[in-house]
Write a protein that holds these residues in place. Sequence first.
Motif, PDB file in Angstrom:
ATOM      1  N   THR A 173       0.838  -1.209   0.000  1.00 47.66           N
ATOM      2  CA  THR A 173       0.000   0.000   0.000  1.00 47.66           C
ATOM      3  C   THR A 173       0.870   1.256   0.000  1.00 47.66           C
ATOM      4  N   MET A 223      -3.284   1.489  -4.597  1.00 49.58           N
ATOM      5  CA  MET A 223      -4.268   0.488  -4.977  1.00 49.58           C
ATOM      6  C   MET A 223      -3.899  -0.206  -6.281  1.00 49.58           C
ATOM      7  N   ARG A 282      -4.551   9.979  -0.548  1.00 46.50           N
ATOM      8  CA  ARG A 282      -4.795   8.726  -1.266  1.00 46.50           C
ATOM      9  C   ARG A 282      -4.094   7.571  -0.558  1.00 46.50           C
ATOM     10  N   GLU A 332      -6.121   6.786   2.573  1.00 51.48           N
ATOM     11  CA  GLU A 332      -7.376   6.125   2.195  1.00 51.48           C
ATOM     12  C   GLU A 332      -7.137   4.671   1.826  1.00 51.48           C
ATOM     13  N   ALA A 333      -6.076   4.412   1.048  1.00 52.82           N
ATOM     14  CA  ALA A 333      -5.779   3.044   0.631  1.00 52.82           C
ATOM     15  C   ALA A 333      -5.459   2.162   1.829  1.00 52.82           C
ATOM     16  N   ARG A 334      -4.726   2.698   2.793  1.00 54.46           N
ATOM     17  CA  ARG A 334      -4.355   1.904   3.959  1.00 54.46           C
ATOM     18  C   ARG A 334      -5.519   1.688   4.912  1.00 54.46           C
ATOM     19  N   GLU A 335      -6.498   2.578   4.857  1.00 51.02           N
ATOM     20  CA  GLU A 335      -7.705   2.357   5.647  1.00 51.02           C
ATOM     21  C   GLU A 335      -8.568   1.283   5.003  1.00 51.02           C
ATOM     22  N   ARG A 336      -8.701   1.328   3.689  1.00 47.64           N
ATOM     23  CA  ARG A 336      -9.515   0.338   2.976  1.00 47.64           C
ATOM     24  C   ARG A 336      -8.844  -1.026   2.966  1.00 47.64           C
ATOM     25  N   ASN A 337      -7.525  -1.031   2.881  1.00 50.52           N
ATOM     26  CA  ASN A 337      -6.776  -2.286   2.793  1.00 50.52           C
ATOM     27  C   ASN A 337      -5.685  -2.288   3.863  1.00 50.52           C
TER      28      ASN A 337
END
Length: 270
Positions: A194, A217, A239, A242-247
């Motif tokens: 990520t 992502m 970004r 956000e990516a590390r929160e989602r994944n």
Amino acid sequence: MRVALVQMAAGTDPDANLTTIERLTAGLDAELIVLPEAVMHDFGTPTTLLGPAAQDLDGPFVTALSALAKRQRAAVVGGMFERSGDDDRPFNTLVVVGPDGELRTTYRKAHLYDSFGYRESDRLSAGEPRPVVVDLGGLHAGLLTCYDLRFPEHSRALVDAGAQTLVVPAAWVRGPLKEDHWETLVRARAIENTVYVAAAAQCGRAYSGRSMLVDPMGIAVAAAGEAAGVVTGEIRPDRLAEARERNPALQHRRAWPAYAGPDGAAGSEP
């Protein structure tokens, strides 16, 4: 941070390479300029001697990059052959110059390209396997060179050391499936860690080109084809967050013991 990836075919004349670099970077609006591996002096043919081409870190190539960085008000990363204790086998080194023209750090390529019928170790010395991460105006960048991409533990060590972006100068040799390997590995290193990956490659008859800026992502924010030129894109902290929160895969890692064989305690089956 606005990033410019410079894609070019370097030759064995350092002055000519610097002229090309200056032409391609003139007027760039970027805070980070990434040049390819061996952009000071190309590898040439398998019989080209690289020892005589090597320079010191205070030599003309780094001096020219320093002037470029100050002129562009940008950090600059690029690849060179650095003199080592072996006159015949220099280091394959990345240098990072800050916007003030000061040399920030260096990374000597740890994984030499002894693969696909090629033996980089015959002409170059390997650097120590240590993660090199540099702070570029608040962006923590981890340094890799070309073949290093094939070793995921190297990228993970950089991320563990705080890297938010992997910067990958390369001279990725053309060949069957090699372009596919390049694109797959650049995206894989971004997805599994990520992080952003800023990969600037040589092009021309010997190399694949296809420089890419990939987001956490795995999406190519900017990408080049086979021709020389520059592509630019943005590295966005929001970004990344956000990516590390989602994944949150980095938070889910488990410690795995080394496999000790069928009769060993670690990793053995009953």
